[in-house]
Write an enzyme that holds these catalytic residues in place. Sequence first.
Site, PDB file in Angstrom:
ATOM      1  N   ARG A 187      -1.731  -0.014  -2.382  1.00 27.82           N
ATOM      2  CA  ARG A 187      -1.246  -1.240  -1.747  1.00 27.82           C
ATOM      3  C   ARG A 187      -2.396  -2.084  -1.175  1.00 27.82           C
ATOM      4  O   ARG A 187      -2.277  -2.686  -0.107  1.00 27.82           O
ATOM      5  CB  ARG A 187      -0.257  -0.921  -0.606  1.00 27.82           C
ATOM      6  CG  ARG A 187       1.054  -0.316  -1.057  1.00 27.82           C
ATOM      7  CD  ARG A 187       1.853  -1.309  -1.895  1.00 27.82           C
ATOM      8  NE  ARG A 187       3.198  -0.814  -2.158  1.00 27.82           N
ATOM      9  CZ  ARG A 187       3.528  -0.006  -3.164  1.00 27.82           C
ATOM     10  NH1 ARG A 187       2.597   0.400  -4.015  1.00 27.82           N
ATOM     11  NH2 ARG A 187       4.765   0.385  -3.339  1.00 27.82           N
ATOM     12  N   SER A 223       9.499  -2.052   1.007  1.00 26.80           N
ATOM     13  CA  SER A 223       8.914  -1.142   2.002  1.00 26.80           C
ATOM     14  C   SER A 223       8.247  -1.968   3.093  1.00 26.80           C
ATOM     15  O   SER A 223       7.382  -2.799   2.806  1.00 26.80           O
ATOM     16  CB  SER A 223       7.853  -0.252   1.357  1.00 26.80           C
ATOM     17  OG  SER A 223       8.435   0.540   0.365  1.00 26.80           O
ATOM     18  N   GLU A 264       3.250  -2.978   5.969  1.00 27.86           N
ATOM     19  CA  GLU A 264       2.811  -3.307   4.620  1.00 27.86           C
ATOM     20  C   GLU A 264       3.081  -4.787   4.332  1.00 27.86           C
ATOM     21  O   GLU A 264       2.405  -5.425   3.551  1.00 27.86           O
ATOM     22  CB  GLU A 264       3.579  -2.415   3.640  1.00 27.86           C
ATOM     23  CG  GLU A 264       2.924  -2.233   2.298  1.00 27.86           C
ATOM     24  CD  GLU A 264       3.626  -3.020   1.236  1.00 27.86           C
ATOM     25  OE1 GLU A 264       2.922  -3.660   0.447  1.00 27.86           O
ATOM     26  OE2 GLU A 264       4.860  -3.012   1.195  1.00 27.86           O
TER      27      GLU A 264
HETATM   28  N1  EPU Z   1      12.577   9.840   2.048  1.00 28.32           N
HETATM   29  C1  EPU Z   1      13.306  10.313   3.105  1.00 28.32           C
HETATM   30  N2  EPU Z   1      14.026   9.428   3.846  1.00 28.32           N
HETATM   31  C2  EPU Z   1      14.036   8.094   3.576  1.00 28.32           C
HETATM   32  C3  EPU Z   1      13.269   7.604   2.497  1.00 28.32           C
HETATM   33  C4  EPU Z   1      12.532   8.512   1.739  1.00 28.32           C
HETATM   34  O1  EPU Z   1      13.313  11.501   3.387  1.00 28.32           O
HETATM   35  O2  EPU Z   1      14.733   7.369   4.284  1.00 28.32           O
HETATM   36  C5  EPU Z   1      11.864  10.803   1.188  1.00 28.32           C
HETATM   37  C6  EPU Z   1      12.506  10.860  -0.195  1.00 28.32           C
HETATM   38  O3  EPU Z   1      13.550  11.783  -0.231  1.00 28.32           O
HETATM   39  C7  EPU Z   1      11.350  11.273  -1.074  1.00 28.32           C
HETATM   40  C8  EPU Z   1      10.132  10.682  -0.385  1.00 28.32           C
HETATM   41  O4  EPU Z   1      10.563  10.360   0.943  1.00 28.32           O
HETATM   42  O5  EPU Z   1      11.214  12.647  -1.137  1.00 28.32           O
HETATM   43  C9  EPU Z   1       9.592   9.451  -1.064  1.00 28.32           C
HETATM   44  O6  EPU Z   1      10.623   8.469  -1.178  1.00 28.32           O
HETATM   45  P1  EPU Z   1      10.658   7.433  -2.375  1.00 28.32           P
HETATM   46  O7  EPU Z   1      10.467   8.132  -3.657  1.00 28.32           O
HETATM   47  O8  EPU Z   1      11.871   6.573  -2.210  1.00 28.32           O
HETATM   48  O9  EPU Z   1       9.366   6.562  -2.193  1.00 28.32           O
HETATM   49  P2  EPU Z   1       8.627   5.960  -0.925  1.00 28.32           P
HETATM   50  O10 EPU Z   1       7.346   6.685  -0.727  1.00 28.32           O
HETATM   51  O11 EPU Z   1       9.539   5.861   0.236  1.00 28.32           O
HETATM   52  C10 EPU Z   1       7.224   4.304  -2.364  1.00 28.32           C
HETATM   53  C11 EPU Z   1       6.902   2.839  -2.406  1.00 28.32           C
HETATM   54  C12 EPU Z   1       8.076   2.051  -2.997  1.00 28.32           C
HETATM   55  C13 EPU Z   1       8.367   2.582  -4.394  1.00 28.32           C
HETATM   56  C14 EPU Z   1       8.670   4.088  -4.295  1.00 28.32           C
HETATM   57  C15 EPU Z   1       8.899   4.753  -5.621  1.00 28.32           C
HETATM   58  C16 EPU Z   1       5.372   2.462  -0.570  1.00 28.32           C
HETATM   59  C17 EPU Z   1       5.138   1.824   0.753  1.00 28.32           C
HETATM   60  N3  EPU Z   1       6.595   2.328  -1.096  1.00 28.32           N
HETATM   61  O12 EPU Z   1       8.298   4.474  -1.444  1.00 28.32           O
HETATM   62  O13 EPU Z   1       7.671   0.706  -3.105  1.00 28.32           O
HETATM   63  O14 EPU Z   1       9.464   1.911  -4.976  1.00 28.32           O
HETATM   64  O15 EPU Z   1       7.552   4.748  -3.667  1.00 28.32           O
HETATM   65  O16 EPU Z   1       7.711   4.992  -6.265  1.00 28.32           O
HETATM   66  O17 EPU Z   1       4.449   3.037  -1.136  1.00 28.32           O
HETATM   67  C18 EPU Z   1       7.640  -1.392  -1.967  1.00 28.32           C
HETATM   68  O18 EPU Z   1       6.424  -1.294  -1.924  1.00 28.32           O
HETATM   69  O19 EPU Z   1       8.238  -2.389  -1.492  1.00 28.32           O
HETATM   70  C19 EPU Z   1       8.433  -0.316  -2.551  1.00 28.32           C
HETATM   71  C20 EPU Z   1       9.755  -0.306  -2.527  1.00 28.32           C
END
Ligand code: EPU
Length: 336
Positions: A163, A236, A332
């Site tokens: 990012r 995010s 972010e």
């Molecule tokens: N999780 C939780 N609770 C929540 C949300 C997530 O426990 O409320 C856990 C999920 O169960 C999972 C882990 O956290 O095991 C990761 O969650 P997820 O795969 O949804 O991804 P993220 O790390 O929360 C990042 C990006 C997203 C992108 C997803 C998928 C960032 C800041 N965000 O989210 O990007 O879509 O990975 O690759 O890195 C964005 O930048 O706007 C965005 C949506």
Amino acid sequence: MQLFENHNLKTYNTFEMEVFARQFLQMEAADEIPTVINDYLKREPYYILGGGSNTLFTKDFDGVVAHPVFGGIEVMERSRDNVLLRVAAGEPWDNLIQYCIRHEYFGIENLTAIPGLVGSAPVQNIGAYGVEVKDTIYKVEGFRISTSEPFELMNAECQFAYRNSIFKQALKNDCIITYVWFQLSIKEHFTLTYQGLANAMAERELPMKLRYVSDCVRKIRDAKLPDPKVVGNGGSFFKNPVISAEEYEELKCQYPDLIAYDAPDGQKKLSAGQLIEKAGWKGKRMGNAGTWKNQALVLVNYGGATPKEVLDVAETIIKDVKNLFGITLEMEINRI
Ligand code: EPU
């Protein structure tokens, strides 16, 4: 170009904040940009606005908001293995995805349905489901605002990181991106390192086709993320925090189910969504703002939220996560 005075930005930011720009400049072609810079941006405060999907306007903008609307996708070169595309900054990101699916160009299908414009993609190095856009960017073209001169930066010069890029660092507020060049594969190639995507493909017993991978990504997003056309949000809101392996081991003693992914230099990237959820903030609301029920990392405007309401939620989350884990979440989203 077209100039609008006292322009409502509500439909130009996916958080749907009702704020006004004293001047709003629609840039209709890349070659008008030197004039835009000299006649407007050099004279008053400015902000370059793409699709507004990663921007939280916190108040009216007393200056000029410049917004590219010139689009277009051009094939520049085609070899046995790859194609080189030059895409204009104002092209909606998902149009590029659809184009690549139609032409069978591989590499960005995991980034399906990300809102925003192509010109913004390199700025924060958009990423999802195991792919970051830096993996496919060949070079970036634009203009420096301080000199009005054109620039071209090859991938390695863009200083891409999670990012992050040179456009958020040394060139912050000093460039307008006009074209992004992508090198995509014309040979079948998929990235299924994100377990949720691999599982979704396997569960539906779909053949490995570009369209199906893209459909699966869209379904995963629909299940987790609010559609900005329905519920105002900026994706995010925070970055996933990166901490040392030692800090992670300490936290794990207290929270054995703490999720972490490997990050560069032996560090660990935690899930901000999980931290926020554990702090009791999933699907919680304070006034007209809050977090999304299926993904606590996404702050939402439940309807008529003011910038202050969104920021109050963000600041309370930062405080609660800090108290619980000793970790300071970093926003972010761009606050303007
Ligand atoms: N999780 C939780 N609770 C929540 C949300 C997530 O426990 O409320 C856990 C999920 O169960 C999972 C882990 O956290 O095991 C990761 O969650 P997820 O795969 O949804 O991804 P993220 O790390 O929360 C990042 C990006 C997203 C992108 C997803 C998928 C960032 C800041 N965000 O989210 O990007 O879509 O990975 O690759 O890195 C964005 O930048 O706007 C965005 C949506």
